[in-house]
Design an enzyme around this catalytic site. Sequence first.
Site, PDB file in Angstrom:
ATOM      1  N   SER A 142     -43.425   2.381 -40.385  1.00 39.35           N
ATOM      2  CA  SER A 142     -43.188   1.602 -41.603  1.00 39.35           C
ATOM      3  C   SER A 142     -43.987   2.191 -42.758  1.00 39.35           C
ATOM      4  CB  SER A 142     -43.631   0.156 -41.390  1.00 39.35           C
ATOM      5  OG  SER A 142     -43.659  -0.539 -42.616  1.00 39.35           O
ATOM      6  N   TYR A 155     -50.454  -5.342 -38.244  1.00 36.39           N
ATOM      7  CA  TYR A 155     -49.179  -4.603 -38.275  1.00 36.39           C
ATOM      8  C   TYR A 155     -49.377  -3.186 -38.830  1.00 36.39           C
ATOM      9  CZ  TYR A 155     -44.255  -3.725 -39.596  1.00 36.39           C
ATOM     10  OH  TYR A 155     -42.989  -3.190 -39.747  1.00 36.39           O
ATOM     11  N   LYS A 159     -48.597   0.505 -37.134  1.00 37.17           N
ATOM     12  CA  LYS A 159     -47.628   1.437 -37.694  1.00 37.17           C
ATOM     13  C   LYS A 159     -48.285   2.772 -38.082  1.00 37.17           C
ATOM     14  CE  LYS A 159     -44.113  -1.115 -36.950  1.00 37.17           C
ATOM     15  NZ  LYS A 159     -43.100  -0.682 -35.991  1.00 37.17           N
TER      16      LYS A 159
HETATM   17  P1  NAP Z   1     -36.047  -7.885 -36.485  1.00 36.63           P
HETATM   18  O1  NAP Z   1     -34.821  -8.073 -37.282  1.00 36.63           O
HETATM   19  O2  NAP Z   1     -37.059  -8.973 -36.407  1.00 36.63           O
HETATM   20  O3  NAP Z   1     -35.618  -7.458 -35.011  1.00 36.63           O
HETATM   21  C1  NAP Z   1     -36.592  -7.184 -34.069  1.00 36.63           C
HETATM   22  C2  NAP Z   1     -35.959  -6.701 -32.788  1.00 36.63           C
HETATM   23  O4  NAP Z   1     -37.012  -6.368 -31.893  1.00 36.63           O
HETATM   24  C3  NAP Z   1     -35.113  -7.760 -32.119  1.00 36.63           C
HETATM   25  O5  NAP Z   1     -33.992  -7.150 -31.529  1.00 36.63           O
HETATM   26  C4  NAP Z   1     -36.045  -8.308 -31.053  1.00 36.63           C
HETATM   27  O6  NAP Z   1     -35.352  -8.749 -29.891  1.00 36.63           O
HETATM   28  C5  NAP Z   1     -36.833  -7.069 -30.696  1.00 36.63           C
HETATM   29  N1  NAP Z   1     -38.108  -7.380 -30.068  1.00 36.63           N
HETATM   30  C6  NAP Z   1     -39.180  -8.011 -30.607  1.00 36.63           C
HETATM   31  N2  NAP Z   1     -40.162  -8.086 -29.714  1.00 36.63           N
HETATM   32  C7  NAP Z   1     -39.709  -7.486 -28.594  1.00 36.63           C
HETATM   33  C8  NAP Z   1     -40.271  -7.248 -27.326  1.00 36.63           C
HETATM   34  N3  NAP Z   1     -41.496  -7.655 -27.015  1.00 36.63           N
HETATM   35  N4  NAP Z   1     -39.523  -6.609 -26.401  1.00 36.63           N
HETATM   36  C9  NAP Z   1     -38.264  -6.186 -26.693  1.00 36.63           C
HETATM   37  N5  NAP Z   1     -37.684  -6.388 -27.878  1.00 36.63           N
HETATM   38  C10 NAP Z   1     -38.402  -7.041 -28.818  1.00 36.63           C
HETATM   39  O7  NAP Z   1     -36.886  -6.614 -36.993  1.00 36.63           O
HETATM   40  P2  NAP Z   1     -36.440  -5.345 -37.855  1.00 36.63           P
HETATM   41  O8  NAP Z   1     -36.718  -5.636 -39.256  1.00 36.63           O
HETATM   42  O9  NAP Z   1     -35.103  -4.885 -37.444  1.00 36.63           O
HETATM   43  O10 NAP Z   1     -37.550  -4.296 -37.379  1.00 36.63           O
HETATM   44  C11 NAP Z   1     -37.291  -3.307 -36.402  1.00 36.63           C
HETATM   45  C12 NAP Z   1     -38.401  -2.273 -36.459  1.00 36.63           C
HETATM   46  O11 NAP Z   1     -38.429  -1.702 -37.760  1.00 36.63           O
HETATM   47  C13 NAP Z   1     -39.785  -2.844 -36.207  1.00 36.63           C
HETATM   48  O12 NAP Z   1     -40.556  -1.925 -35.472  1.00 36.63           O
HETATM   49  C14 NAP Z   1     -40.357  -2.992 -37.597  1.00 36.63           C
HETATM   50  O13 NAP Z   1     -41.749  -2.932 -37.593  1.00 36.63           O
HETATM   51  C15 NAP Z   1     -39.737  -1.798 -38.296  1.00 36.63           C
HETATM   52  N6  NAP Z   1     -39.652  -1.932 -39.738  1.00 36.63           N
HETATM   53  C16 NAP Z   1     -39.041  -2.996 -40.318  1.00 36.63           C
HETATM   54  C17 NAP Z   1     -39.005  -3.095 -41.707  1.00 36.63           C
HETATM   55  C18 NAP Z   1     -38.347  -4.233 -42.434  1.00 36.63           C
HETATM   56  O14 NAP Z   1     -38.598  -4.391 -43.644  1.00 36.63           O
HETATM   57  N7  NAP Z   1     -37.499  -5.020 -41.809  1.00 36.63           N
HETATM   58  C19 NAP Z   1     -39.602  -2.088 -42.485  1.00 36.63           C
HETATM   59  C20 NAP Z   1     -40.208  -1.003 -41.856  1.00 36.63           C
HETATM   60  C21 NAP Z   1     -40.225  -0.948 -40.484  1.00 36.63           C
HETATM   61  P3  NAP Z   1     -35.151 -10.308 -29.507  1.00 36.63           P
HETATM   62  O15 NAP Z   1     -34.684 -11.030 -30.738  1.00 36.63           O
HETATM   63  O16 NAP Z   1     -34.159 -10.238 -28.412  1.00 36.63           O
HETATM   64  O17 NAP Z   1     -36.496 -10.788 -29.057  1.00 36.63           O
END
Ligand code: NAP
Length: 247
Positions: A142, A155, A159
């Site tokens: 991130s 967090y 990252k």
């Molecule tokens: P999200 O919409 O909250 O989705 C998170 C996903 O991770 C869901 O499919 C969830 O599955 C799964 N998950 C969470 N804990 C888990 C665990 N212990 N074991 C297996 N699966 C798990 O998040 P997102 O925004 O798509 O983020 C995805 C990645 O991108 C993360 O690493 C985040 O840090 C990174 N990221 C996000 C952003 C942003 O602004 N959104 C920016 C930079 C980086 P379930 O629902 O089935 O539990």
Amino acid sequence: MRLEDRTCLVTGASKGIGRGIAEEIGEHGANVVVNYRSSEDAAYEVEELINEGPGTAMVAQADVSEFDEVGAMCEAVRDEFGAVDVLVNNAGITVDKKFENMTREDWDRVMDVNLGGVYNCTKHCFDDLREAHEGRLINISSVVGQQGNYGQSNYAATKSGLFGFTRTIALEMAYHGSTANCVAPGFVETDMLAEVPDRVRDQILERIPLDRFAQVEDIVGIVRFLASEESSYMTGQVLGVNGGMEW
Ligand code: NAP
């Protein structure tokens, strides 16, 4: 950038960025493993969508923070598709608090999923990735790991930690012709961003030169490229996809 016959495990693929990545690489013909922890219906929906196109998908439930669950998932994947060629460590969580209010439990939960989960999945897939023809490890970091962010010390630490981990694994896999890279998205419209209060979202938006949050579609193409053989000579890198934010 075809991915036919490549087995790609995407953690946290039931929602958000992981779902987008799973669908994208499925569109390019991969065998896709849709990992999830609790969103079962959503995961099966992703599987169905992929199976309607050129790719083949299977659902695999496992909490990435649980070493043995991940081991069992990887065995199930090998039974169905064979060895893992591409691992996308995407699953991640936030537990946001100012550091003065952050408990040890808040800290540990984020470490356990965001870094412990990366250890567990990479450990269980390591031999596969190293021995694959052009194995690929792709870690979703991130911009927060680069800049820090108010209320996200736990967090941000996870990252940033991915940068050193990725760079090191890149060195350790290079001899075998496999690669490891990080993608560091900016702020993406998913459930994770939806938890951020409007006032804070407005402040973030002011820091984004392209003047908009990312959509999942803005992130998935670079992951597909990294998964493909076209990225053969790129390893140990951090690719920022953040609308021009500085770090
Ligand atoms: P999200 O919409 O909250 O989705 C998170 C996903 O991770 C869901 O499919 C969830 O599955 C799964 N998950 C969470 N804990 C888990 C665990 N212990 N074991 C297996 N699966 C798990 O998040 P997102 O925004 O798509 O983020 C995805 C990645 O991108 C993360 O690493 C985040 O840090 C990174 N990221 C996000 C952003 C942003 O602004 N959104 C920016 C930079 C980086 P379930 O629902 O089935 O539990």
